[in-house]
Structure formats: C-alpha cells, structure tokens
Motif scaffolding. Structure first.
Motif, short mmCIF file in Angstrom:
data_model
loop_
_atom_site.label_atom_id
_atom_site.label_comp_id
_atom_site.label_asym_id
_atom_site.label_seq_id
_atom_site.Cartn_x
_atom_site.Cartn_y
_atom_site.Cartn_z
N UNK A 191 70.13 9.33 -36.59
CA UNK A 191 71.25 9.94 -37.34
C UNK A 191 70.85 11.27 -37.96
N UNK A 192 71.84 12.04 -38.39
CA UNK A 192 71.56 13.31 -39.09
C UNK A 192 70.83 13.04 -40.41
N UNK A 193 71.20 11.93 -41.05
CA UNK A 193 70.53 11.58 -42.32
C UNK A 193 69.03 11.42 -42.09
N UNK A 194 68.67 10.75 -40.98
CA UNK A 194 67.25 10.55 -40.67
C UNK A 194 66.59 11.88 -40.31
N UNK A 195 67.31 12.72 -39.54
CA UNK A 195 66.73 14.02 -39.18
C UNK A 195 66.47 14.83 -40.45
N UNK A 196 67.35 14.67 -41.43
CA UNK A 196 67.16 15.35 -42.72
C UNK A 196 65.86 14.92 -43.39
N UNK A 197 65.53 13.65 -43.24
CA UNK A 197 64.27 13.16 -43.84
C UNK A 197 63.07 13.79 -43.14
N UNK A 198 63.16 13.89 -41.80
CA UNK A 198 62.05 14.50 -41.05
C UNK A 198 61.90 15.97 -41.45
N UNK A 199 63.03 16.66 -41.58
CA UNK A 199 62.98 18.09 -41.94
C UNK A 199 62.41 18.30 -43.34
N UNK A 200 62.57 17.28 -44.19
CA UNK A 200 62.14 17.42 -45.60
C UNK A 200 60.62 17.50 -45.75
N UNK A 201 59.88 17.26 -44.68
CA UNK A 201 58.42 17.38 -44.75
C UNK A 201 57.97 18.84 -44.70
N UNK A 202 58.90 19.73 -44.35
CA UNK A 202 58.53 21.16 -44.24
C UNK A 202 57.80 21.62 -45.50
N UNK A 203 56.66 22.29 -45.31
CA UNK A 203 55.93 22.82 -46.46
C UNK A 203 54.93 21.82 -47.07
N UNK A 204 54.90 20.62 -46.53
CA UNK A 204 53.94 19.64 -47.07
C UNK A 204 52.63 19.66 -46.28
N UNK A 205 52.59 20.50 -45.23
CA UNK A 205 51.40 20.49 -44.35
C UNK A 205 51.58 19.52 -43.20
N UNK A 206 52.73 18.81 -43.20
CA UNK A 206 53.00 17.81 -42.17
C UNK A 206 54.26 18.18 -41.40
N UNK A 207 54.20 18.12 -40.08
CA UNK A 207 55.37 18.35 -39.24
C UNK A 207 55.78 16.99 -38.70
N UNK A 208 56.96 16.50 -39.13
CA UNK A 208 57.42 15.17 -38.68
C UNK A 208 58.24 15.36 -37.41
N UNK A 209 57.77 14.77 -36.31
CA UNK A 209 58.37 15.04 -34.99
C UNK A 209 59.51 14.08 -34.66
N UNK A 210 59.29 12.79 -34.84
CA UNK A 210 60.31 11.82 -34.44
C UNK A 210 60.05 10.45 -35.06
N UNK A 211 61.09 9.65 -35.12
CA UNK A 211 60.96 8.24 -35.51
C UNK A 211 60.74 7.42 -34.24
N UNK A 212 60.04 6.29 -34.41
CA UNK A 212 60.04 5.28 -33.35
C UNK A 212 59.88 3.93 -34.03
N UNK A 213 59.59 2.88 -33.25
CA UNK A 213 59.63 1.54 -33.82
C UNK A 213 58.26 0.95 -34.12
N UNK A 214 58.06 0.54 -35.38
CA UNK A 214 56.99 -0.39 -35.69
C UNK A 214 57.57 -1.78 -35.53
N UNK A 215 58.69 -2.06 -36.27
CA UNK A 215 59.45 -3.25 -35.96
C UNK A 215 59.82 -4.10 -37.15
N UNK A 216 60.42 -5.25 -36.85
CA UNK A 216 60.82 -6.20 -37.89
C UNK A 216 59.60 -6.96 -38.38
N UNK A 217 59.41 -6.94 -39.67
CA UNK A 217 58.22 -7.55 -40.28
C UNK A 217 58.46 -9.03 -40.54
#
Ligand code: KDG
Length: 357
Positions: free
Chosen positions: A142-168
């Motif tokens: 979703x756009x909301x999730x993409x917003x979270x990835x973009x929010x790493x800008x300037x932290x020294x970290x480039x967040x590329x994509x989400x994927x699955x760890x899974x149901x705990x």
C-alpha cells in the motif's frame, strides 16, 4: 525446477542446496521466476555483502540468493551479492548499525527491529491486526507502507521493499498452551518467553502473563537449550529451519502477529551507485520479495506438518480460545495505538478488510 535455475543453483554451490534439502527434506518449493529484462550498461562493479539472521534452508536465504542472481545476470556479473546467513555478521539491530556506518552493504531484518528509526512500523507489531496473508500483502504493497519505507531517508538506511517473515506462533518446552492462563501458569510460574528487542512484543507477552525476555535471534537456540527461556515465538518455517523443535516440545498456533521483513541497503552504498543500477536494485528487490512471499507461504505450511512429524505437540486454537488471547492483549492497543497513530491503524484495517472482500 527449470534447467536455467538448476545451473544457477549449481553456481550457488550444490553443497548449500543439498545440505538444505537433505537437512530439511525440503518440500517442492516453487521455481523462482525466470530472470527477464535486458542487460544494464556498464556503470562499474559492486560486490555487495548482505547479512541475514536465518539459515540456508530458509526462504529468506533462498530469495536473497535469487536477488543476487538477478543483479548478476542483468549486469553481466558487474554487481554480485554475497549473502551471510545465521546471524554470522551480527543480529538485526547490529547489522542495521553496520549499514549506517557503511561497514556492511545490506541486511534483511524483521520490521520489528526497525521501529526505532520509523515508529509507524510498530503498526505491524500490533497483535491480531492482519487476519490473513492476503491482507498482509495488500498492506505491505500500500501507499501507507511505501510511506514507511520512504521515511528512512536520511537515517543512513535505504529501505527497498517489504517481504514476508510470517505469522508468529508460540513454542515452549514446559507445557501445552491453549489459553493465556497456560502462559501465565496459575499454579506454576509464568512462561519465560524470548521476544525480539521490540517494546510492543514485550507488551504483548507481558499482557499474556509471561515473563518476556528480549534477546537477539542468534542467541535464542542456546538460551532455550540451557533453559534460560522456556519459549519463543516465530513462524513455523523459522522454528523448523532453525531446528528449534530439538529444544521445544510444544507449539501453539497463535498467529498473534504477522511480521514483515524489510530489505535494507546502506545509503552510502546506494549513493555510490549509478541511477541505472539503483533502478535495477529496486526492481530486483521487489521481484525477489514477491518470490519470498510465495516461498514463505509454501514453506510455512510444510514446516508445520514436519514439526508434528518430528514430535512437536502443536495445539490449534478454536475461536473461543483465540478470542481469549485477543481479549488479553487489548491493553497493548490502548497503550500503543495513540503512539503509532490511530489514523494509520484505521487505514491499515481498512486495506485489510478490503483485501478480503
Ligand atoms: O534476519 C531476520 C532474523 O534475524 C529475525 O528477524 C528473525 O523474526 C525473527 C526473530 O524472532 O528475531
């Protein structure tokens, strides 16, 4: 499995795969998609070092290798990726710091390890928020999730994509668990449960009456073996690929949290790359993440059956029992929803609902 992939796996080193297959008698996992797309021009060479927490027979490792293969083929070998599994380069928190200092290029942590950088990501740690995988994938895309990835800008970290760890799922060595009372242990002590180093997960197990113990993933097997903790919670695929069943007799199908992985790159490495390479890295990250989610789903279901076959006593919860867990963790929402953002949580719940319509 197609010829191209069999030859590529040969490149990955038969040892790794045969180890994985022999070790886990692995299921028929889906073939990785064909690597398509033209050759990207010569913009110099990069050898990327990528540290991950899970083992060679995990979907995390297999899809990370696939990510590397896409980059290698699309650049004619000018970009290569060396993946270091089993937390050998450090735990999620340490490896994120290494990306910030530029001593490591890539890592693939659980989103739970990144909430110190982008607090909105703690939304994924809220218990029972995502009812099924379709909802989880819809939210991660979703756009909301993409917003979270973009929010790493300037932290020294480039967040590329989400994927699955899974149901705990909960596992432990002490007793079968079918209710929060079994966790709290009315007539015995509460279960000591290892959690990720994440305040929401600590709050969840505190609310369930356990003694939550934050600990790095790499220390978990020996902590369970030595009885430092009674239990832990991870997807069935991780419980199997990490051989936790050797030190855990009981499992409970709590599905209490769906945890994403986030593929991360050091901003220093990203800034050294030509725009054409940056574009390719993003494309390859998304392609490998799509494959990861598919693999993870296949592996998780198969892992549950394997764990039963290997003697783990797994308790499935009926709706009444599940409701008891959901009721017991309501205080976590009261505490954390205002901090994470009620609007964001409402938006996520709306996306989840629409995805199952
Ligand atoms: O690389 C990922 C692992 O280090 C970790 O995130 C796995 O879910 C996990 C946990 O419980 O630590």
């Amino acid at each position: 499995m197609t010829a191209i992939w069999r030859s590529t796996l040969a490149l990955l080193g038969a040892t790794t795969l045969t180890f994985a297959m022999a070790h886990a008698q692995s299921p028929e996992l889906s073939d990785p998609p064909e690597i398509n797309g033209g050759l990207v021009g010569d913009h110099g060479s990069h050898t990327l070092r990528m540290g991950i927490g899970l083992a060679e027979n995990s979907p995390q490792f297999i899809s990370s290798q696939y990510f590397g293969e896409i980059l290698k083929q699309r650049t004619d070998g000018r970009i290569t990726v060396n993946v270091f599994p089993n937390s050998q380069l450090g735990d999620d928190v340490q490896m994120l710091e290494m990306l910030q200092t530029g001593t490591l290029d890539m890592t693939y942590p659980s989103s739970s390890a990144t909430t110190g950088y982008v607090e909105e990501l703690a939304a994924f740690d809220l218990p029972f928020l995502l009812p099924n995988r379709e909802a989880a994938v819809a939210v991660m895309q979703s756009d909301a999730a993409q917003g979270m990835l973009d929010a790493f800008e300037g932290t020294g970290l480039k967040a590329l994509t989400f994927s699955e760890n899974g149901y705990r799922q909960l596992s432990n060595s002490a007793r079968p668990v079918a209710s929060p009372d079994d966790v709290a242990g009315l007539d015995v002590r509460g279960l000591s449960v290892r959690t990720m180093e994440n305040p929401v997960h600590l709050a969840i197990w505190d609310a369930l009456g356990a003694n939550p113990t934050p600990m790095a993933f790499g220390e978990l097997f020996s902590a369970m073996e030595q009885g430092v903790v009674d239990g832990q919670e991870n997807p069935w695929s991780t419980i199997l690929s990490s051989n936790f069943n050797e030190v855990q007799n009981y499992g409970t199908e709590t599905r209490h949290v769906y945890t994403p992985f986030i593929m991360m790159l050091s901003e220093r490495t990203w800034d050294r790359m030509a725009p054409e390479y940056q574009e390719l890295v993003l494309e390859a990250a998304r392609q490998s993440a799509k494959y990861q989610i598919q693999l993870s789903a296949e592996y998780d279901d198969w892992s549950r059956d394997q764990l039963v076959e290997r003697g783990m006593e797994i308790t499935s919860l009926n709706n009444k029992q599940l409701a008891a867990f959901q009721d017991a963790v309501q205080p976590v929402y009261e505490e954390w929803a205002p901090r994470i953002g009620e609007d964001l949580i409402a938006e996520i719940q709306k996306i989840a609902e629409e995805s199952s319509n």
